[in-house]
Design a protein around this motif. Structure first.
Motif, mmCIF file in Angstrom:
data_model
loop_
_atom_site.group_PDB
_atom_site.id
_atom_site.type_symbol
_atom_site.label_atom_id
_atom_site.label_comp_id
_atom_site.label_asym_id
_atom_site.label_seq_id
_atom_site.Cartn_x
_atom_site.Cartn_y
_atom_site.Cartn_z
ATOM 1 N N VAL A 91 -88.451 -1.359 2.259
ATOM 2 C CA VAL A 91 -89.081 -0.695 3.405
ATOM 3 C C VAL A 91 -89.688 0.638 2.971
ATOM 4 O O VAL A 91 -90.803 0.989 3.370
ATOM 5 C CB VAL A 91 -88.069 -0.494 4.546
ATOM 6 C CG1 VAL A 91 -88.641 0.411 5.644
ATOM 7 C CG2 VAL A 91 -87.670 -1.842 5.136
ATOM 8 N N ALA A 92 -88.956 1.374 2.148
ATOM 9 C CA ALA A 92 -89.492 2.637 1.628
ATOM 10 C C ALA A 92 -90.786 2.392 0.852
ATOM 11 O O ALA A 92 -91.765 3.141 1.007
ATOM 12 C CB ALA A 92 -88.455 3.327 0.741
ATOM 13 N N GLU A 93 -90.804 1.334 0.042
ATOM 14 C CA GLU A 93 -92.012 1.059 -0.742
ATOM 15 C C GLU A 93 -93.175 0.629 0.144
ATOM 16 O O GLU A 93 -94.334 0.990 -0.107
ATOM 17 C CB GLU A 93 -91.720 -0.023 -1.785
ATOM 18 C CG GLU A 93 -90.722 0.418 -2.854
ATOM 19 C CD GLU A 93 -91.047 1.785 -3.437
ATOM 20 O OE1 GLU A 93 -92.185 1.986 -3.915
ATOM 21 O OE2 GLU A 93 -90.165 2.666 -3.388
ATOM 22 N N LEU A 94 -92.886 -0.128 1.196
ATOM 23 C CA LEU A 94 -93.934 -0.513 2.138
ATOM 24 C C LEU A 94 -94.545 0.722 2.793
ATOM 25 O O LEU A 94 -95.779 0.836 2.913
ATOM 26 C CB LEU A 94 -93.352 -1.445 3.208
ATOM 27 C CG LEU A 94 -94.287 -1.801 4.380
ATOM 28 C CD1 LEU A 94 -95.551 -2.496 3.890
ATOM 29 C CD2 LEU A 94 -93.545 -2.670 5.396
ATOM 30 N N LEU A 95 -93.705 1.670 3.184
ATOM 31 C CA LEU A 95 -94.210 2.882 3.829
ATOM 32 C C LEU A 95 -94.990 3.758 2.846
ATOM 33 O O LEU A 95 -95.993 4.380 3.218
ATOM 34 C CB LEU A 95 -93.052 3.669 4.445
ATOM 35 C CG LEU A 95 -92.490 3.041 5.723
ATOM 36 C CD1 LEU A 95 -91.161 3.684 6.105
ATOM 37 C CD2 LEU A 95 -93.487 3.171 6.868
ATOM 38 N N ILE A 96 -94.541 3.813 1.599
ATOM 39 C CA ILE A 96 -95.290 4.555 0.588
ATOM 40 C C ILE A 96 -96.694 3.971 0.451
ATOM 41 O O ILE A 96 -97.687 4.707 0.418
ATOM 42 C CB ILE A 96 -94.543 4.532 -0.763
ATOM 43 C CG1 ILE A 96 -93.331 5.481 -0.703
ATOM 44 C CG2 ILE A 96 -95.479 4.945 -1.914
ATOM 45 C CD1 ILE A 96 -92.463 5.436 -1.946
ATOM 46 N N GLN A 97 -96.786 2.653 0.396
ATOM 47 C CA GLN A 97 -98.103 2.024 0.278
ATOM 48 C C GLN A 97 -98.953 2.279 1.519
ATOM 49 O O GLN A 97 -100.169 2.480 1.422
ATOM 50 C CB GLN A 97 -97.944 0.519 0.043
ATOM 51 C CG GLN A 97 -97.335 0.182 -1.312
ATOM 52 C CD GLN A 97 -98.082 0.851 -2.465
ATOM 53 O OE1 GLN A 97 -99.312 0.797 -2.541
ATOM 54 N NE2 GLN A 97 -97.334 1.491 -3.350
ATOM 55 N N ARG A 98 -98.327 2.304 2.668
ATOM 56 C CA ARG A 98 -99.084 2.562 3.901
ATOM 57 C C ARG A 98 -99.658 3.974 3.945
ATOM 58 O O ARG A 98 -100.816 4.169 4.334
ATOM 59 C CB ARG A 98 -98.195 2.321 5.127
ATOM 60 C CG ARG A 98 -97.990 0.844 5.456
ATOM 61 C CD ARG A 98 -97.402 0.669 6.845
ATOM 62 N NE ARG A 98 -97.428 -0.724 7.262
ATOM 63 C CZ ARG A 98 -97.287 -1.122 8.521
ATOM 64 N NH1 ARG A 98 -97.097 -0.236 9.496
ATOM 65 N NH2 ARG A 98 -97.322 -2.401 8.835
ATOM 66 N N VAL A 99 -98.874 4.951 3.563
ATOM 67 C CA VAL A 99 -99.408 6.317 3.610
ATOM 68 C C VAL A 99 -100.468 6.532 2.531
ATOM 69 O O VAL A 99 -101.451 7.252 2.749
ATOM 70 C CB VAL A 99 -98.291 7.390 3.505
ATOM 71 C CG1 VAL A 99 -97.325 7.284 4.666
ATOM 72 C CG2 VAL A 99 -97.567 7.328 2.174
ATOM 73 N N LEU A 100 -100.289 5.885 1.378
ATOM 74 C CA LEU A 100 -101.266 6.042 0.307
ATOM 75 C C LEU A 100 -102.616 5.424 0.658
ATOM 76 O O LEU A 100 -103.658 5.879 0.195
ATOM 77 C CB LEU A 100 -100.740 5.422 -0.990
ATOM 78 C CG LEU A 100 -99.596 6.165 -1.681
ATOM 79 C CD1 LEU A 100 -99.092 5.371 -2.880
ATOM 80 C CD2 LEU A 100 -100.037 7.554 -2.119
ATOM 81 N N SER A 101 -102.587 4.421 1.484
ATOM 82 C CA SER A 101 -103.828 3.723 1.826
ATOM 83 C C SER A 101 -104.432 4.179 3.150
ATOM 84 O O SER A 101 -105.505 3.704 3.527
ATOM 85 C CB SER A 101 -103.584 2.208 1.874
ATOM 86 O OG SER A 101 -102.648 1.873 2.874
ATOM 87 N N TYR A 102 -103.783 5.112 3.845
ATOM 88 C CA TYR A 102 -104.238 5.472 5.189
ATOM 89 C C TYR A 102 -105.536 6.265 5.178
ATOM 90 O O TYR A 102 -106.392 6.098 6.028
ATOM 91 C CB TYR A 102 -103.154 6.269 5.928
ATOM 92 C CG TYR A 102 -103.427 6.375 7.419
ATOM 93 C CD1 TYR A 102 -102.977 5.396 8.287
ATOM 94 C CD2 TYR A 102 -104.151 7.444 7.952
ATOM 95 C CE1 TYR A 102 -103.222 5.465 9.645
ATOM 96 C CE2 TYR A 102 -104.409 7.523 9.319
ATOM 97 C CZ TYR A 102 -103.941 6.531 10.154
ATOM 98 O OH TYR A 102 -104.201 6.604 11.493
ATOM 99 N N GLY A 103 -105.698 7.155 4.214
ATOM 100 C CA GLY A 103 -106.903 7.983 4.166
ATOM 101 C C GLY A 103 -106.706 9.334 4.841
ATOM 102 O O GLY A 103 -105.693 9.577 5.490
ATOM 103 N N ALA A 104 -107.688 10.215 4.679
ATOM 104 C CA ALA A 104 -107.615 11.551 5.273
ATOM 105 C C ALA A 104 -107.610 11.441 6.796
ATOM 106 O O ALA A 104 -108.339 10.645 7.381
ATOM 107 C CB ALA A 104 -108.791 12.409 4.809
#
Length: 207
Positions: free
Chosen positions: A123-136
């Motif tokens: 779950v932590a890794e999923l959230l890391i990927q989500r924030v990294l891909s969200y954009g400014a």
């Protein structure tokens, strides 16, 4: 129409602590150097900045501890030069950097509520990927972006998208296993100390 305009003004005032969207993209070598692995359990921490007098929410930030610990500070004004940043994601969040983040936001007129939930590693890794891909993140959309990232994630099924920091804080508090603390500070509103740290950051040794 008047009621609608007042509602828009109230929303803008509530989220005034969120800055404007600004795209930053640190190079790969800077991100690699900044990477910090914390020895605590995988966890998600929601930070909510609240006005002392108004009790209105002013800002939301999300810290994730997984294969590395990083801070998603959407539309935020906080930064440290040594921390590589990619579109509102700050790498290298040591305990010292976390304390700087909290100190920057807590002052005479604002306090910070910190809520933490331990999660499975995946779950932590999923959230890391989500924030990294969200954009400014654009101005005044800090809580909208944080809540969007949490929506649909295992363990966060009850979270619904919201524009309001206090609303997200209340939703987060209802999740099983959440621990919470409130941080207050009597410092003046200009955050003089942390601004000096930012200006002199490159001259000081790494923690």
């Amino acid at each position: 129409m008047l009621r609608r305009n007042l509602a828009v003004l109230a929303l803008t005032a509530t989220l005034a602590a969120c800055g404007s969207a600004e795209s930053r993209w640190a190079p790969d070598d800077a991100v690699t150097r900044a990477k910090y692995v914390h020895n605590g359990p995988p966890a998600v921490t929601l930070f909510t900045v609240i006005g002392v007098n108004s009790k209105g929410g002013a800002h939301s930030g999300l810290m994730i501890n997984g294969s590395q610990r990083l801070m998603f500070d959407p539309a935020g004004s906080w930064f440290l030069p040594r921390l590589a940043e990619r579109n509102d994601v700050h790498f290298g969040m040591t305990d010292k950097m976390v304390n700087f983040y909290i100190d920057y936001h807590s002052r005479k007129t604002y306090y910070v509520v910190e809520q933490t939930k331990i999660v499975p590693p995946e779950v932590a890794e999923l959230l890391i990927q989500r924030v990294l891909s969200y954009g400014a993140v654009p101005k005044a959309q800090c809580t909208k972006s944080v809540s969007s990232i949490l929506v649909g994630v295992p363990g966060f099924e009850s979270i619904r998208q919201t524009w309001f920091p206090n609303n997200l804080m209340r939703q987060f508090a209802e999740l099983p296993g959440v621990t919470e603390r409130t941080i207050t500070d009597d410092d003046d509103d200009n955050n003089h100390g942390i601004l000096l740290v930012q200006a002199d950051d490159m001259k000081t040794p790494l923690p």
